[in-house]
Scaffold this active site. Sequence first.
Site, PDB file in Angstrom:
ATOM      1  N   GLN A 168      76.210  44.462  56.713  1.00  0.00           N
ATOM      2  CA  GLN A 168      74.833  44.177  56.835  1.00  0.00           C
ATOM      3  C   GLN A 168      74.789  42.741  57.579  1.00  0.00           C
ATOM      4  O   GLN A 168      73.426  42.236  57.735  1.00  0.00           O
ATOM      5  CB  GLN A 168      73.861  44.522  55.616  1.00  0.00           C
ATOM      6  CG  GLN A 168      74.042  45.898  55.338  1.00  0.00           C
ATOM      7  CD  GLN A 168      73.095  46.170  53.904  1.00  0.00           C
ATOM      8  OE1 GLN A 168      72.537  45.396  53.488  1.00  0.00           O
ATOM      9  NE2 GLN A 168      73.485  47.420  53.426  1.00  0.00           N
ATOM     10  N   HIS A 228      72.640  43.200  51.730  1.00  0.00           N
ATOM     11  CA  HIS A 228      71.270  42.911  51.409  1.00  0.00           C
ATOM     12  C   HIS A 228      71.028  41.211  51.557  1.00  0.00           C
ATOM     13  O   HIS A 228      70.875  40.527  50.693  1.00  0.00           O
ATOM     14  CB  HIS A 228      71.084  43.272  49.877  1.00  0.00           C
ATOM     15  CG  HIS A 228      70.720  44.401  49.556  1.00  0.00           C
ATOM     16  ND1 HIS A 228      70.638  45.144  48.377  1.00  0.00           N
ATOM     17  CD2 HIS A 228      71.401  45.765  50.292  1.00  0.00           C
ATOM     18  CE1 HIS A 228      70.504  46.297  48.379  1.00  0.00           C
ATOM     19  NE2 HIS A 228      71.255  46.891  49.695  1.00  0.00           N
ATOM     20  N   GLU A 281      58.988  49.782  49.070  1.00  0.00           N
ATOM     21  CA  GLU A 281      57.956  49.397  48.723  1.00  0.00           C
ATOM     22  C   GLU A 281      57.188  48.346  49.589  1.00  0.00           C
ATOM     23  O   GLU A 281      57.956  47.559  50.223  1.00  0.00           O
ATOM     24  CB  GLU A 281      57.991  48.271  47.409  1.00  0.00           C
ATOM     25  CG  GLU A 281      58.563  49.343  46.348  1.00  0.00           C
ATOM     26  CD  GLU A 281      58.724  48.040  44.849  1.00  0.00           C
ATOM     27  OE1 GLU A 281      58.417  46.923  45.242  1.00  0.00           O
ATOM     28  OE2 GLU A 281      59.274  48.572  43.999  1.00  0.00           O
ATOM     29  N   TYR A 290      58.096  41.125  41.233  1.00  0.00           N
ATOM     30  CA  TYR A 290      57.741  42.322  41.731  1.00  0.00           C
ATOM     31  C   TYR A 290      58.932  43.440  41.294  1.00  0.00           C
ATOM     32  O   TYR A 290      58.978  44.566  41.690  1.00  0.00           O
ATOM     33  CB  TYR A 290      57.675  42.356  43.426  1.00  0.00           C
ATOM     34  CG  TYR A 290      56.450  41.712  43.833  1.00  0.00           C
ATOM     35  CD1 TYR A 290      55.223  42.369  43.699  1.00  0.00           C
ATOM     36  CD2 TYR A 290      56.345  40.220  43.730  1.00  0.00           C
ATOM     37  CE1 TYR A 290      53.854  41.691  44.189  1.00  0.00           C
ATOM     38  CE2 TYR A 290      55.329  39.657  43.959  1.00  0.00           C
ATOM     39  CZ  TYR A 290      53.988  40.407  44.057  1.00  0.00           C
ATOM     40  OH  TYR A 290      52.807  39.771  44.351  1.00  0.00           O
ATOM     41  N   TYR A 334      69.843  60.447  44.391  1.00  0.00           N
ATOM     42  CA  TYR A 334      70.104  61.423  45.596  1.00  0.00           C
ATOM     43  C   TYR A 334      69.765  62.650  45.440  1.00  0.00           C
ATOM     44  O   TYR A 334      69.329  63.441  46.240  1.00  0.00           O
ATOM     45  CB  TYR A 334      71.713  61.541  46.072  1.00  0.00           C
ATOM     46  CG  TYR A 334      72.059  60.030  46.685  1.00  0.00           C
ATOM     47  CD1 TYR A 334      71.509  59.693  47.890  1.00  0.00           C
ATOM     48  CD2 TYR A 334      72.982  59.299  46.029  1.00  0.00           C
ATOM     49  CE1 TYR A 334      71.822  58.389  48.242  1.00  0.00           C
ATOM     50  CE2 TYR A 334      73.457  58.168  46.438  1.00  0.00           C
ATOM     51  CZ  TYR A 334      72.979  57.256  47.749  1.00  0.00           C
ATOM     52  OH  TYR A 334      73.405  56.462  48.209  1.00  0.00           O
TER      53      TYR A 334
HETATM   54 CA   LIG Z   1      59.043  46.297  42.980  1.00  0.00          CA
END
Ligand SMILES: [Ca+2]
Lengths: 378, 378
Positions: free
Chosen positions: A88, A153, A247, A257, A268
């Site tokens: 990524q 990430h 989100e 958060y 899944y």
């Molecule tokens: Ca959250």
Amino acid sequence: MFKPAALALATASLVFAGNAIAETAQTERHNVEATTIAEGLSFPWGIAFLPNGDALITEKSGTLRRVGMNGVIGEAITNVPDVVYKSQGGLLDVAIDPNFADNNWVYLSYSEADPAGGEGNSTAVARGKLIGNNLQEVEVIFRGAPKYKSGAHFGSRLVFSPEGYLFVTLGDRYSAMDDAQTLDNHHGKVVRIWPDGSVPEDNPFAGKEDALPEIWSYGHRNVQGAAIHPDSGALWTVEHGPKGGDEINIPKAGANYGWPIATYGVDYDNSIISEKTHVEGTVQPHYYWVPSIATSNMIFYTGDEFPAWQGDVLVAALKTMKVARLDLEGDRVMHEEDLFVDLVNQRIRDIEQGPDGAIYLVTDDRNGKLIRISNADE
Amino acid sequence: MFKPAALALATASLVFAGNAIAETAQTERHNVEATTIAEGLSFPWGIAFLPNGDALITEKSGTLRRVGMNGVIGEAITNVPDVVYKSQGGLLDVAIDPNFADNNWVYLSYSEADPAGGEGNSTAVARGKLIGNNLQEVEVIFRGAPKYKSGAHFGSRLVFSPEGYLFVTLGDRYSAMDDAQTLDNHHGKVVRIWPDGSVPEDNPFAGKEDALPEIWSYGHRNVQGAAIHPDSGALWTVEHGPKGGDEINIPKAGANYGWPIATYGVDYDNSIISEKTHVEGTVQPHYYWVPSIATSNMIFYTGDEFPAWQGDVLVAALKTMKVARLDLEGDRVMHEEDLFVDLVNQRIRDIEQGPDGAIYLVTDDRNGKLIRISNADE
Ligand SMILES: [Ca+2]
Ligand SMILES: [Ca+2]
């Protein structure tokens, strides 16, 4: 004439896209036309419009290019920082300075190797002055800590607030997810800095012990979308959930958060996973998706091209190859519509509003496209 | 043993449903089991639970029955008002008095013929004391005005506020839709009365000229769902849009909810219709659906049977044969989930929470069912 065979071969330097082809589709409130402005981009990641209407587009492998709205793809801009192009990671977002016309600063986020030679990497932000096709006075203004050995990430998006702060959204580096709950690292954080990389004195953790002063909010998973609300001036972000639980948040200074101790992620087979949805001291998402749509970037649409969409949130999606339109009343979501399903047919990596009010998308593909969505109402 | 053939023949009086069959399904946060408690109900419309756990259920043709949770369907309760059973009209909702244990009052909404012998009809509300299997001291406490010749859009739901007001939700009678914007009639209104039919002095239009004093809010289309928010005590309603544009509203005293001058309705081919979505002086919906899901009733779920759904809105749907779960944070919708798709497989006319915390549905069918949804988590 449109020549797909020729285009498939063209991967770099000065590609002319030929006469664009367009397809139309109906949505709830507008008919739309999708036009491929350019293709042959290699996994494009970020778009930023220059004052003259050209777009700067990053390619994940580490290339930054200027793309004209006539389809001309420029040669690689020189002096872009080296990136770790793996999984990524790579060259990620691009933003231009709010005063670009005066100062020519361009900001890039990317996966940076450990300058000390270690095996780790992290998201970093550099800026340079775009002069001709060259970046000058390049400096690293943010370096995520710690360097960590992972290909996943990284976040990230770069957005300027109306006050001139630069928000950088980050990821939890996947195997380091627990770090999202502690303040001694940048994993799973949104950070706020000045454009020169200095730390605003009123940042929520500035001057606090055992906390990195750049941190604005924490408990995020992988924030790959961000935009400033055109009326409130507040930062909104969108992040990938684990398997479900994407989100939207409106990150407040110093707020938590929840990730990974609170999530709406599901497994899944759609059954719940062990994580709780509500944990004391963490903030509920503003809106969430189960199953995951695989969110990339988001914008607030403010143009004249699509009057019925003014003020709406548009969230682009990778896996589901669509754009979710959230009709807002104030901050409240009144309605969700799936846009551009079966129109784009590629994973959508970035969405931006052009100076003309049209919507621009890039697709996450070896033969990545820059697509313009314009109004086809009669 | 379950005997479908026998049940299909049974349409009235004392039907025992036999051993119930159950089916299970997965949802995001709970596994659920659907059990048919009773069938053979003729187009059941409303459910109200009595203190002993039995349900009162209306059948649209004009019958009110007591149904036990063992599946026993009682004989028709006598002395129910005559109804106009035609098209969308008939015996509609049922509610019991908040002090039912002391006063035995049962409230019924229904399509009432013109007592003066005219061709028109309107939604009316009557109450009677349920003694044994008989309604006594029956009195009409509300009579929609004017009587109007139409078989469509009667509303209605009956809900008591915590202060003891009775809200009655109404419809625009379809061809009289423009009346929803004027205050000299009950078309397209929510009204608020005392349980004896008298008008609260603080109703928003009480004492105003050219306005009917029962009116609480206006500009509605066909409000067939209503519930009181368990924390705020506020009335929430759900109404059918034209072809798309089903709306949840939180009707405030004296406010105009826009129909027919503002709507999110779209045409059958999904193109927009001429109506505007925003008109000065009208309130935006709290949440809306395009295309229409064909909403019937709504509840706020507060039981222990489904802990993850506490505080959520559940909206039942006719055409789409599902229940939409809206995950709320405060009043704000964070997420929507489709529940019970391919589980109920009939149009859902009413949804209520039982005293046991299970969810009860009745289906809009000649062989209408009372279905209990219970928790099947391991
Ligand atoms: Ca959250
Ligand atoms: Ca409305």
